[in-house]
Design a protein around this motif. Structure first.
Motif, PDB file in Angstrom:
ATOM      1  N   ALA A  16       1.020  15.883  26.158  1.00 33.21           N
ATOM      2  CA  ALA A  16       0.045  16.799  25.486  1.00 33.21           C
ATOM      3  C   ALA A  16      -0.243  16.111  24.031  1.00 33.21           C
ATOM      4  CB  ALA A  16       0.811  17.944  25.071  1.00 33.21           C
ATOM      5  N   ALA A  17       0.505  15.476  23.217  1.00 34.06           N
ATOM      6  CA  ALA A  17       0.343  14.982  21.961  1.00 34.06           C
ATOM      7  C   ALA A  17      -0.733  13.910  22.210  1.00 34.06           C
ATOM      8  CB  ALA A  17       1.603  14.576  21.322  1.00 34.06           C
ATOM      9  N   ALA A  18      -0.564  12.954  23.493  1.00 32.59           N
ATOM     10  CA  ALA A  18      -1.258  11.928  23.514  1.00 32.59           C
ATOM     11  C   ALA A  18      -2.762  12.487  23.900  1.00 32.59           C
ATOM     12  CB  ALA A  18      -0.853  11.015  24.757  1.00 32.59           C
ATOM     13  N   ALA A  19      -2.822  13.439  24.774  1.00 31.21           N
ATOM     14  CA  ALA A  19      -4.058  14.097  25.173  1.00 31.21           C
ATOM     15  C   ALA A  19      -4.900  14.704  23.938  1.00 31.21           C
ATOM     16  CB  ALA A  19      -3.999  15.207  26.424  1.00 31.21           C
ATOM     17  N   ILE A  20      -4.219  15.306  22.992  1.00 26.68           N
ATOM     18  CA  ILE A  20      -4.744  16.137  21.875  1.00 26.68           C
ATOM     19  C   ILE A  20      -5.434  15.050  20.841  1.00 26.68           C
ATOM     20  CG2 ILE A  20      -4.294  17.189  19.871  1.00 26.68           C
ATOM     21  CD1 ILE A  20      -2.401  18.963  21.631  1.00 26.68           C
ATOM     22  N   ALA A  21      -4.640  13.719  20.581  1.00 28.04           N
ATOM     23  CA  ALA A  21      -4.853  12.633  19.882  1.00 28.04           C
ATOM     24  C   ALA A  21      -6.468  11.835  20.542  1.00 28.04           C
ATOM     25  CB  ALA A  21      -3.925  11.850  19.890  1.00 28.04           C
ATOM     26  N   ALA A  22      -6.162  12.033  21.844  1.00 28.97           N
ATOM     27  CA  ALA A  22      -7.384  11.100  22.412  1.00 28.97           C
ATOM     28  C   ALA A  22      -8.683  12.256  22.216  1.00 28.97           C
ATOM     29  CB  ALA A  22      -7.128  11.004  24.016  1.00 28.97           C
ATOM     30  N   THR A  23      -8.402  13.267  22.653  1.00 29.73           N
ATOM     31  CA  THR A  23      -9.688  14.278  22.129  1.00 29.73           C
ATOM     32  C   THR A  23     -10.141  14.027  20.827  1.00 29.73           C
ATOM     33  OG1 THR A  23      -8.389  16.121  21.486  1.00 29.73           O
ATOM     34  CG2 THR A  23      -9.159  16.011  23.862  1.00 29.73           C
ATOM     35  N   PHE A  24      -9.341  13.966  19.814  1.00 29.34           N
ATOM     36  CA  PHE A  24      -9.656  13.680  18.346  1.00 29.34           C
ATOM     37  C   PHE A  24     -10.402  12.525  18.423  1.00 29.34           C
ATOM     38  CE2 PHE A  24      -6.526  17.118  17.405  1.00 29.34           C
ATOM     39  CZ  PHE A  24      -7.689  18.078  16.723  1.00 29.34           C
ATOM     40  N   MET A  25     -10.203  11.357  18.939  1.00 27.48           N
ATOM     41  CA  MET A  25     -10.788  10.000  18.582  1.00 27.48           C
ATOM     42  C   MET A  25     -12.098   9.752  19.486  1.00 27.48           C
ATOM     43  SD  MET A  25      -7.518   7.512  18.895  1.00 27.48           S
ATOM     44  CE  MET A  25      -6.025   8.451  19.133  1.00 27.48           C
ATOM     45  N   ILE A  26     -12.239  10.743  20.219  1.00 25.66           N
ATOM     46  CA  ILE A  26     -13.674  10.465  20.768  1.00 25.66           C
ATOM     47  C   ILE A  26     -14.752  10.874  19.692  1.00 25.66           C
ATOM     48  CG2 ILE A  26     -15.302  11.511  22.597  1.00 25.66           C
ATOM     49  CD1 ILE A  26     -12.696  12.118  24.358  1.00 25.66           C
ATOM     50  N   GLY A  27     -15.838   9.999  20.034  1.00 27.21           N
ATOM     51  CA  GLY A  27     -16.891  10.317  18.692  1.00 27.21           C
ATOM     52  C   GLY A  27     -17.415   8.786  18.896  1.00 27.21           C
ATOM     53  N   ASN A  28     -18.732   8.933  17.975  1.00 26.70           N
ATOM     54  CA  ASN A  28     -19.671   7.825  17.821  1.00 26.70           C
ATOM     55  C   ASN A  28     -18.932   6.845  16.615  1.00 26.70           C
ATOM     56  OD1 ASN A  28     -21.266   8.862  19.695  1.00 26.70           O
ATOM     57  ND2 ASN A  28     -22.366   9.700  18.348  1.00 26.70           N
ATOM     58  N   ALA A  29     -19.123   5.809  17.068  1.00 27.23           N
ATOM     59  CA  ALA A  29     -18.583   4.584  15.927  1.00 27.23           C
ATOM     60  C   ALA A  29     -19.910   4.454  14.938  1.00 27.23           C
ATOM     61  CB  ALA A  29     -18.284   3.147  16.563  1.00 27.23           C
ATOM     62  N   HIS A  30     -19.441   4.493  13.693  1.00 30.50           N
ATOM     63  CA  HIS A  30     -20.368   4.088  12.647  1.00 30.50           C
ATOM     64  C   HIS A  30     -20.318   2.958  11.862  1.00 30.50           C
ATOM     65  CE1 HIS A  30     -22.537   7.905  13.650  1.00 30.50           C
ATOM     66  NE2 HIS A  30     -21.039   8.797  13.217  1.00 30.50           N
ATOM     67  N   ALA A  31     -21.172   2.150  11.489  1.00 30.48           N
ATOM     68  CA  ALA A  31     -20.861   1.075  10.583  1.00 30.48           C
ATOM     69  C   ALA A  31     -20.547   1.583   9.157  1.00 30.48           C
ATOM     70  CB  ALA A  31     -22.319   0.435  10.440  1.00 30.48           C
ATOM     71  N   GLU A  32     -19.689   0.665   8.331  1.00 34.96           N
ATOM     72  CA  GLU A  32     -19.100   0.983   7.176  1.00 34.96           C
ATOM     73  C   GLU A  32     -20.092   1.112   6.034  1.00 34.96           C
ATOM     74  OE1 GLU A  32     -15.708  -1.453   6.247  1.00 34.96           O
ATOM     75  OE2 GLU A  32     -14.738  -1.072   8.053  1.00 34.96           O
ATOM     76  N   GLY A  33     -21.191   0.591   6.090  1.00 40.63           N
ATOM     77  CA  GLY A  33     -22.222   0.178   5.101  1.00 40.63           C
ATOM     78  C   GLY A  33     -23.438   1.056   5.606  1.00 40.63           C
ATOM     79  N   PRO A  34     -24.368   1.286   4.607  1.00 43.14           N
ATOM     80  CA  PRO A  34     -25.586   1.729   4.878  1.00 43.14           C
ATOM     81  C   PRO A  34     -26.768   0.910   5.394  1.00 43.14           C
ATOM     82  CG  PRO A  34     -25.406   1.494   2.449  1.00 43.14           C
ATOM     83  CD  PRO A  34     -24.112   1.001   3.019  1.00 43.14           C
ATOM     84  N   ILE A  35     -26.780   0.932   6.522  1.00 46.09           N
ATOM     85  CA  ILE A  35     -27.662   0.139   7.372  1.00 46.09           C
ATOM     86  C   ILE A  35     -28.970   0.169   6.849  1.00 46.09           C
ATOM     87  CG2 ILE A  35     -28.619  -0.894   9.494  1.00 46.09           C
ATOM     88  CD1 ILE A  35     -25.478  -0.173  10.677  1.00 46.09           C
ATOM     89  N   GLN A  36     -29.716   1.394   6.573  1.00 48.26           N
ATOM     90  CA  GLN A  36     -30.880   1.516   6.354  1.00 48.26           C
ATOM     91  C   GLN A  36     -31.501   1.015   5.018  1.00 48.26           C
ATOM     92  OE1 GLN A  36     -28.591   4.122   6.845  1.00 48.26           O
ATOM     93  NE2 GLN A  36     -29.135   4.693   8.994  1.00 48.26           N
ATOM     94  N   ASP A  37     -30.379   0.541   4.462  1.00 47.81           N
ATOM     95  CA  ASP A  37     -31.011  -0.127   3.084  1.00 47.81           C
ATOM     96  C   ASP A  37     -31.141  -1.400   3.355  1.00 47.81           C
ATOM     97  OD1 ASP A  37     -31.414  -0.142   0.268  1.00 47.81           O
ATOM     98  OD2 ASP A  37     -29.576  -0.530  -0.180  1.00 47.81           O
ATOM     99  N   ILE A  38     -31.215  -2.042   4.401  1.00 48.51           N
ATOM    100  CA  ILE A  38     -31.577  -3.772   4.444  1.00 48.51           C
ATOM    101  C   ILE A  38     -33.132  -3.760   4.206  1.00 48.51           C
ATOM    102  CG2 ILE A  38     -31.202  -5.673   6.064  1.00 48.51           C
ATOM    103  CD1 ILE A  38     -28.572  -4.411   7.114  1.00 48.51           C
ATOM    104  N   ARG A  39     -33.568  -4.560   3.329  1.00 50.34           N
ATOM    105  CA  ARG A  39     -34.842  -5.002   3.346  1.00 50.34           C
ATOM    106  C   ARG A  39     -35.174  -6.237   3.846  1.00 50.34           C
ATOM    107  NH1 ARG A  39     -33.530  -3.976  -2.050  1.00 50.34           N
ATOM    108  NH2 ARG A  39     -32.820  -1.732  -2.032  1.00 50.34           N
ATOM    109  N   PRO A  40     -36.304  -6.736   4.330  1.00 51.12           N
ATOM    110  CA  PRO A  40     -36.477  -8.060   4.881  1.00 51.12           C
ATOM    111  C   PRO A  40     -36.559  -9.136   3.844  1.00 51.12           C
ATOM    112  CG  PRO A  40     -38.369  -6.673   5.316  1.00 51.12           C
ATOM    113  CD  PRO A  40     -37.244  -5.856   4.771  1.00 51.12           C
ATOM    114  N   ILE A  41     -35.920 -10.405   3.844  1.00 57.19           N
ATOM    115  CA  ILE A  41     -35.896 -11.248   2.898  1.00 57.19           C
ATOM    116  C   ILE A  41     -36.823 -12.404   3.306  1.00 57.19           C
ATOM    117  CG2 ILE A  41     -34.537 -12.869   1.725  1.00 57.19           C
ATOM    118  CD1 ILE A  41     -32.235 -11.356   2.403  1.00 57.19           C
ATOM    119  N   ALA A  42     -37.616 -12.526   2.260  1.00 60.09           N
ATOM    120  CA  ALA A  42     -38.961 -13.700   2.418  1.00 60.09           C
ATOM    121  C   ALA A  42     -38.388 -14.734   1.524  1.00 60.09           C
ATOM    122  CB  ALA A  42     -40.299 -13.035   2.036  1.00 60.09           C
ATOM    123  N   GLY A  43     -38.471 -16.058   2.358  1.00 63.34           N
ATOM    124  CA  GLY A  43     -38.002 -17.232   1.462  1.00 63.34           C
ATOM    125  C   GLY A  43     -39.272 -17.681   0.721  1.00 63.34           C
TER     126      GLY A  43
END
Length: 127
Positions: A16-43
């Motif tokens: 039962a404890a394993a099943a409850i822990a598994a239900t809490f772990m289900i979800g979407n994975a998110h990156a650690e940093g703000p991905i929307q802030d990446i601007r293109p770099i022009a050399g």
């Protein structure tokens, strides 16, 4: 009877404890940093200019690539009083002893047959 009930209850509780822990772990994975802030770099340099700069400083780049080796203390040359051939000949001469001591029985049959080890065995650091 009491032990069997306790064992069953602890098993059910673990599941039962394993099943409850598994239900809490289900979800979407998110990156650690703000991905929307990446601007293109022009050399500012062209590809050929970068290649020419790399080729001009190739010696430095190769040495910087081996940074780990540069941080190590100076290599010491191993010095020995005997040659490689002498070591090989000594091994071949003691091949039966080596084969006997590395056998499946860890050398017990060899030692029983020949007696104690020879005195030529040297421990590391001993002279």
């Amino acid at each position: 009877m009491h032990q069997r009930t306790t064992s069953t209850l602890s098993f059910v509780g673990s599941v039962a404890a394993a099943a409850i822990a598994a239900t809490f772990m289900i979800g979407n994975a998110h990156a650690e940093g703000p991905i929307q802030d990446i601007r293109p770099i022009a050399g500012t340099l062209s590809r050929s200019a970068v290649k020419a700069e790399v080729l001009a400083h190739r010696g430095e780049l190769t040495s910087f690539g081996a940074e780990w080796i540069q941080q190590q203390p100076a290599m010491m040359q191993a010095r020995s009083a005997i040659t490689r051939e002498q070591v090989r000949d000594a091994f071949i001469a003691s091949r039966d002893e080596v084969r006997g001591l590395t056998a499946e029985d860890s050398g017990s049959a060899y030692l029983a047959r020949t007696g104690m080890r020879s005195e030529r065995t040297m421990m590391a650091g001993a002279r």
